[in-house]
Structure formats: structure tokens, C-alpha cells
Scaffold this motif. Structure first.
Motif, PDB file in Angstrom:
ATOM      1  N   ASP A  94       0.862  -1.184   0.000  1.00  0.00           N
ATOM      2  CA  ASP A  94       0.000   0.000   0.000  1.00  0.00           C
ATOM      3  C   ASP A  94       0.899   1.235   0.000  1.00  0.00           C
ATOM      4  N   LYS A  95       1.151   1.787  -1.167  1.00  0.00           N
ATOM      5  CA  LYS A  95       2.057   2.930  -1.291  1.00  0.00           C
ATOM      6  C   LYS A  95       1.499   4.166  -0.589  1.00  0.00           C
ATOM      7  N   GLN A  96       0.189   4.322  -0.611  1.00  0.00           N
ATOM      8  CA  GLN A  96      -0.424   5.471   0.040  1.00  0.00           C
ATOM      9  C   GLN A  96      -0.230   5.411   1.553  1.00  0.00           C
ATOM     10  N   LYS A  97      -0.411   4.222   2.122  1.00  0.00           N
ATOM     11  CA  LYS A  97      -0.200   4.043   3.557  1.00  0.00           C
ATOM     12  C   LYS A  97       1.256   4.312   3.914  1.00  0.00           C
ATOM     13  N   TRP A  98       2.182   3.819   3.086  1.00  0.00           N
ATOM     14  CA  TRP A  98       3.599   4.086   3.327  1.00  0.00           C
ATOM     15  C   TRP A  98       3.881   5.591   3.251  1.00  0.00           C
ATOM     16  N   ALA A  99       3.267   6.279   2.282  1.00  0.00           N
ATOM     17  CA  ALA A  99       3.480   7.716   2.118  1.00  0.00           C
ATOM     18  C   ALA A  99       2.990   8.490   3.339  1.00  0.00           C
ATOM     19  N   LYS A 100       1.855   8.065   3.923  1.00  0.00           N
ATOM     20  CA  LYS A 100       1.364   8.704   5.141  1.00  0.00           C
ATOM     21  C   LYS A 100       2.375   8.550   6.273  1.00  0.00           C
ATOM     22  N   GLY A 101       2.946   7.343   6.383  1.00  0.00           N
ATOM     23  CA  GLY A 101       3.975   7.113   7.390  1.00  0.00           C
ATOM     24  C   GLY A 101       5.222   7.938   7.125  1.00  0.00           C
ATOM     25  N   ASN A 102       5.569   8.070   5.865  1.00  0.00           N
ATOM     26  CA  ASN A 102       6.735   8.857   5.491  1.00  0.00           C
ATOM     27  C   ASN A 102       6.520  10.333   5.825  1.00  0.00           C
ATOM     28  N   LEU A 103       5.304  10.797   5.635  1.00  0.00           N
ATOM     29  CA  LEU A 103       4.962  12.170   5.983  1.00  0.00           C
ATOM     30  C   LEU A 103       5.097  12.391   7.487  1.00  0.00           C
ATOM     31  N   ARG A 104       4.590  11.458   8.268  1.00  0.00           N
ATOM     32  CA  ARG A 104       4.727  11.560   9.731  1.00  0.00           C
ATOM     33  C   ARG A 104       6.188  11.508  10.142  1.00  0.00           C
ATOM     34  N   PHE A 105       6.964  10.660   9.470  1.00  0.00           N
ATOM     35  CA  PHE A 105       8.383  10.536   9.795  1.00  0.00           C
ATOM     36  C   PHE A 105       9.107  11.856   9.526  1.00  0.00           C
ATOM     37  N   SER A 106       8.748  12.513   8.430  1.00  0.00           N
ATOM     38  CA  SER A 106       9.394  13.785   8.098  1.00  0.00           C
ATOM     39  C   SER A 106       9.113  14.831   9.173  1.00  0.00           C
ATOM     40  N   LEU A 107       7.884  14.857   9.680  1.00  0.00           N
ATOM     41  CA  LEU A 107       7.528  15.823  10.723  1.00  0.00           C
ATOM     42  C   LEU A 107       8.229  15.501  12.036  1.00  0.00           C
ATOM     43  N   VAL A 108       8.314  14.218  12.354  1.00  0.00           N
ATOM     44  CA  VAL A 108       9.033  13.805  13.570  1.00  0.00           C
ATOM     45  C   VAL A 108      10.501  14.213  13.472  1.00  0.00           C
ATOM     46  N   TYR A 109      11.091  14.002  12.304  1.00  0.00           N
ATOM     47  CA  TYR A 109      12.496  14.386  12.090  1.00  0.00           C
ATOM     48  C   TYR A 109      12.689  15.869  12.342  1.00  0.00           C
ATOM     49  N   LEU A 110      11.849  16.688  11.731  1.00  0.00           N
ATOM     50  CA  LEU A 110      11.997  18.135  11.865  1.00  0.00           C
ATOM     51  C   LEU A 110      11.781  18.592  13.300  1.00  0.00           C
ATOM     52  N   ILE A 111      10.726  18.086  13.930  1.00  0.00           N
ATOM     53  CA  ILE A 111      10.401  18.520  15.288  1.00  0.00           C
ATOM     54  C   ILE A 111      11.494  18.121  16.276  1.00  0.00           C
ATOM     55  N   LEU A 112      11.915  16.860  16.218  1.00  0.00           N
ATOM     56  CA  LEU A 112      12.933  16.394  17.169  1.00  0.00           C
ATOM     57  C   LEU A 112      14.276  17.076  16.940  1.00  0.00           C
ATOM     58  N   LEU A 113      14.657  17.248  15.682  1.00  0.00           N
ATOM     59  CA  LEU A 113      15.924  17.918  15.398  1.00  0.00           C
ATOM     60  C   LEU A 113      15.880  19.363  15.880  1.00  0.00           C
ATOM     61  N   SER A 114      14.762  20.044  15.632  1.00  0.00           N
ATOM     62  CA  SER A 114      14.612  21.438  16.055  1.00  0.00           C
ATOM     63  C   SER A 114      14.622  21.550  17.575  1.00  0.00           C
ATOM     64  N   LEU A 115      13.891  20.662  18.248  1.00  0.00           N
ATOM     65  CA  LEU A 115      13.844  20.708  19.709  1.00  0.00           C
ATOM     66  C   LEU A 115      15.216  20.449  20.319  1.00  0.00           C
ATOM     67  N   PHE A 116      15.987  19.533  19.721  1.00  0.00           N
ATOM     68  CA  PHE A 116      17.335  19.257  20.230  1.00  0.00           C
ATOM     69  C   PHE A 116      18.205  20.515  20.093  1.00  0.00           C
ATOM     70  N   MET A 117      18.097  21.197  18.958  1.00  0.00           N
ATOM     71  CA  MET A 117      18.855  22.435  18.758  1.00  0.00           C
ATOM     72  C   MET A 117      18.409  23.531  19.717  1.00  0.00           C
ATOM     73  N   ILE A 118      17.097  23.611  19.943  1.00  0.00           N
ATOM     74  CA  ILE A 118      16.577  24.624  20.873  1.00  0.00           C
ATOM     75  C   ILE A 118      17.105  24.371  22.289  1.00  0.00           C
ATOM     76  N   LEU A 119      17.120  23.096  22.693  1.00  0.00           N
ATOM     77  CA  LEU A 119      17.641  22.745  24.031  1.00  0.00           C
ATOM     78  C   LEU A 119      19.109  23.121  24.155  1.00  0.00           C
ATOM     79  N   ILE A 120      19.860  22.945  23.081  1.00  0.00           N
ATOM     80  CA  ILE A 120      21.262  23.377  23.088  1.00  0.00           C
ATOM     81  C   ILE A 120      21.333  24.891  23.264  1.00  0.00           C
ATOM     82  N   GLY A 121      20.436  25.591  22.570  1.00  0.00           N
ATOM     83  CA  GLY A 121      20.444  27.052  22.587  1.00  0.00           C
ATOM     84  C   GLY A 121      20.063  27.661  23.906  1.00  0.00           C
ATOM     85  N   VAL A 122      19.147  26.983  24.639  1.00  0.00           N
ATOM     86  CA  VAL A 122      18.696  27.561  25.903  1.00  0.00           C
ATOM     87  C   VAL A 122      19.425  26.959  27.097  1.00  0.00           C
TER      88      VAL A 122
END
Length: 307
Positions: free
Chosen positions: A279-307
Motif C-alpha cells: 500500500d504505497k499510500q499508507k507508506w506515504a502517510k507514514g513517510n509524511l509523519r516521519f518527516s515531521l518527527v524528524y523536523l520537530i525532534l531535530l529542532s527541539l534538540f537544537m533549541i535545548l542546546i540554545g537555551v
């Protein structure tokens, strides 16, 4: 007061609350909720990292922080509203956009146009009070997204996603430039990471909503080149995310590099699964969630370094 009057007043109150709730729901869809947050978060990240590098305190720069966040939020919101105003004909053909108030008629196109223009002007004005450089990056991001992506390339070229990705990559530079010139390795690297990140993120959206884009006649990559080729390109772009955090080992340390590498490798593993997914559509939904998790976690880690 009679029972009948009480019931009538309660009915009027519920109706008013319902209209107010619908208004906020319409605003959420107009500003594309998650898209707005995903663009404002890197502004915060850039600001916090500039505080860290310049050894300044958050308390001493609170007013500057508020101006930066409000200004960038206004500019990004203005760009998103102008995008909705211009693309209403496409949105009417797509299921994913059917709840936008420009489509269902809850907001008039004229009001959305003027709201987009006014918020854009206010946002740039606020950022000019911060630094001219922050305002410049904000304008460049707005110009690329609204003029080069929305008005020009989206309906014509398969590589429109490349242009759109340049727009979002300016966001960390806005936050950084509020405090320091952006000719530094950290904001430049963040620009590159954000640019790369947005392409697999966008491909996930296009694959997931492939029929929508076909119906609307928008030449997104999966529509023109197919899903299998899109999965190959998704993997290629995700893999390109892995080496760039190593550029920051001297400034942000090995903990950040290791964390970013683990995130990147996990996304690569998930990307590879796309080739065998039934199911390529189901995989794409997971990939979309993964991209958001990547951005959020990477950003939060950088913010924690900054503060």
C-alpha cells in the motif's frame, strides 16, 4: 424569565459559539495549521542557536524574540493565505483541500486576498524593527513561495518542489539574523538541511494524494514520473540529510551529530520500505509523519542546546 426565553437564549448562545468555533476551524485550514507550525519552528530554532553562539540571555532579548516570532508568523501566514487565494480553482478539485474556507465559501476570496496582503506588510514591518537582515530573509522566503512557486512554477514545471523548498529554507536564517549576521556555518547548514528536508516531505504528500493532483492537473513529480521513481528520489534526498550535521560538530557537539545521524538513518530505513510496500499510500502517510518527527525532534534538540 420564562423557560421558553431561557431555552431561546441558550439556543442563540450555542449558535454563536458554533459560529465562533467554525471561524477558528476555517482559519486553521486557511493557514494550513501544520505547515505554519513547521515553518515557524525553525525561526525559533535559529534564534535560540544565535543566543547560544553569542552567549546572550533570553531574558535580555525577550522583546526582540517577540518581534521576530510575531513578524515571521505574520509573513508566513500572509504567504499561505495568498497561496490559498490564488489556487482556489485547484483546491476545488482536490479532496485534501475541500475544507478550506476559500473552497466552501466561508471566507470571500477578496477578504482572503486583503488579509494576505495586510498580514504580509505587518510581518515585514515588524521584522524591520528587528534587523534589516531578518526582514530580507523573510522577504526572500515570501517572494520565492508566493511569486516563484505559487504564481509561476507550480502549474508548469515538475521541479516546482525545488523552488518551494528554497522558500522554507530561509526560516532559520530569520531567527538567527535577529541577533547575528547569517554568514555563519550554523544558519547556512540549517538552510541546507531545511531545503533537503522539504523535498521528501513534499513527495510524501504528493504520493499520498496522487489522485488529487491528477484530477487538478498539477504536474507534481509522482504525477509525471510515477510513484516508484518518486520513492527512489525520496530515498536519495533523505540520504543526503545524513552528512550535513557533521559540519556542526565543532559548534553543537557530538551529541547533536549522533542524534541527527540516528534520526536520518531511521528515516532512510523507512524510505527503503517504500519499494516493497503493498500500500504505497499508507507508506506515504507514514513517510509524511516521519518527516515531521524528524523536523520537530531535530529542532527541539537544537533549541535545548540554545537555551
Amino acid at each position: 424569565m420564562s423557560n421558553q426565553q431561557i431555552l431561546y437564549d441558550e439556543k442563540v448562545e450555542r449558535k454563536s459559539l458554533s459560529k465562533l468555533m467554525q471561524f477558528f476551524i476555517d482559519v486553521k485550514f486557511l493557514l494550513k495549521g501544520k505547515v505554519l507550525v513547521a515553518n515557524v519552528l525553525p525561526v525559533l530554532t535559529g534564534f535560540c542557536l544565535a543566543l547560544y553562539i553569542s552567549n546572550q540571555s533570553f531574558q535580555d532579548n525577550l522583546w526582540l524574540f517577540l518581534l521576530t516570532m510575531m513578524g515571521s508568523t505574520f509573513v508566513i501566514s500572509g504567504a499561505l493565505m495568498l497561496n490559498n487565494w490564488y489556487e482556489v480553482d485547484l483546491d476545488k478539485k482536490m479532496k485534501r483541500t475541500e475544507k478550506r474556507p476559500t473552497v466552501n465559501g466561508n471566507f470571500s476570496l477578496n477578504s482572503v486576498l486583503w488579509a494576505g496582503i495586510i498580514t504580509t506588510i505587518i510581518g515585514h514591518g515588524l521584522l524591520l524593527l528587528v534587523t534589516w537582515e531578518a526582514a530580507l530573509y523573510s522577504f526572500l522566503g515570501w517572494f520565492v513561495y508566493v511569486i516563484l512557486y505559487t504564481f509561476w512554477s507550480k502549474r508548469k514545471f515538475t521541479w516546482n518542489t525545488i523552488i518551494g523548498s528554497v522558500s522554507g529554507a530561509f526560516t532559520p536564517l530569520i531567527g538567527w539574523a535577529a541577533l547575528l549576521p547569517a554568514n555563519h556555518l550554523i544558519p547556512i547548514t540549517m538552510f541546507i538541511i531545511l531545503f533537503i528536508w522539504q523535498i521528501p516531505h513534499s513527495l510524501a504528500v504528493y504520493i499520498n494524494r496522487l489522485e488529487d493532483y491528477k484530477n487538478a492537473g498539477v504536474p507534481m513529480f509522482p504525477v509525471v514520473r510515477g510513484v516508484h521513481e518518486s520513492i527512489k528520489h525520496n530515498l536519495l534526498w533523505v540520504a543526503h540529510l545524513i552528512p550535513f550535521p557533521f559540519l556542526l560538530v565543532g559548534t553543537l557537539g557530538w551529541s547533536f551529530v549522533i542524534f541527527a545521524t540516528i534520526l536520518g538513518l531511521a528515516w532512510v530505513v523507512y524510505s527503503v520500505k517504500g519499494f516493497k510496500a503493498n500500500d504505497k499510500q499508507k507508506w506515504a502517510k507514514g513517510n509524511l509523519r516521519f518527516s515531521l518527527v524528524y523536523l520537530i525532534l531535530l529542532s527541539l534538540f537544537m533549541i535545548l542546546i540554545g537555551v
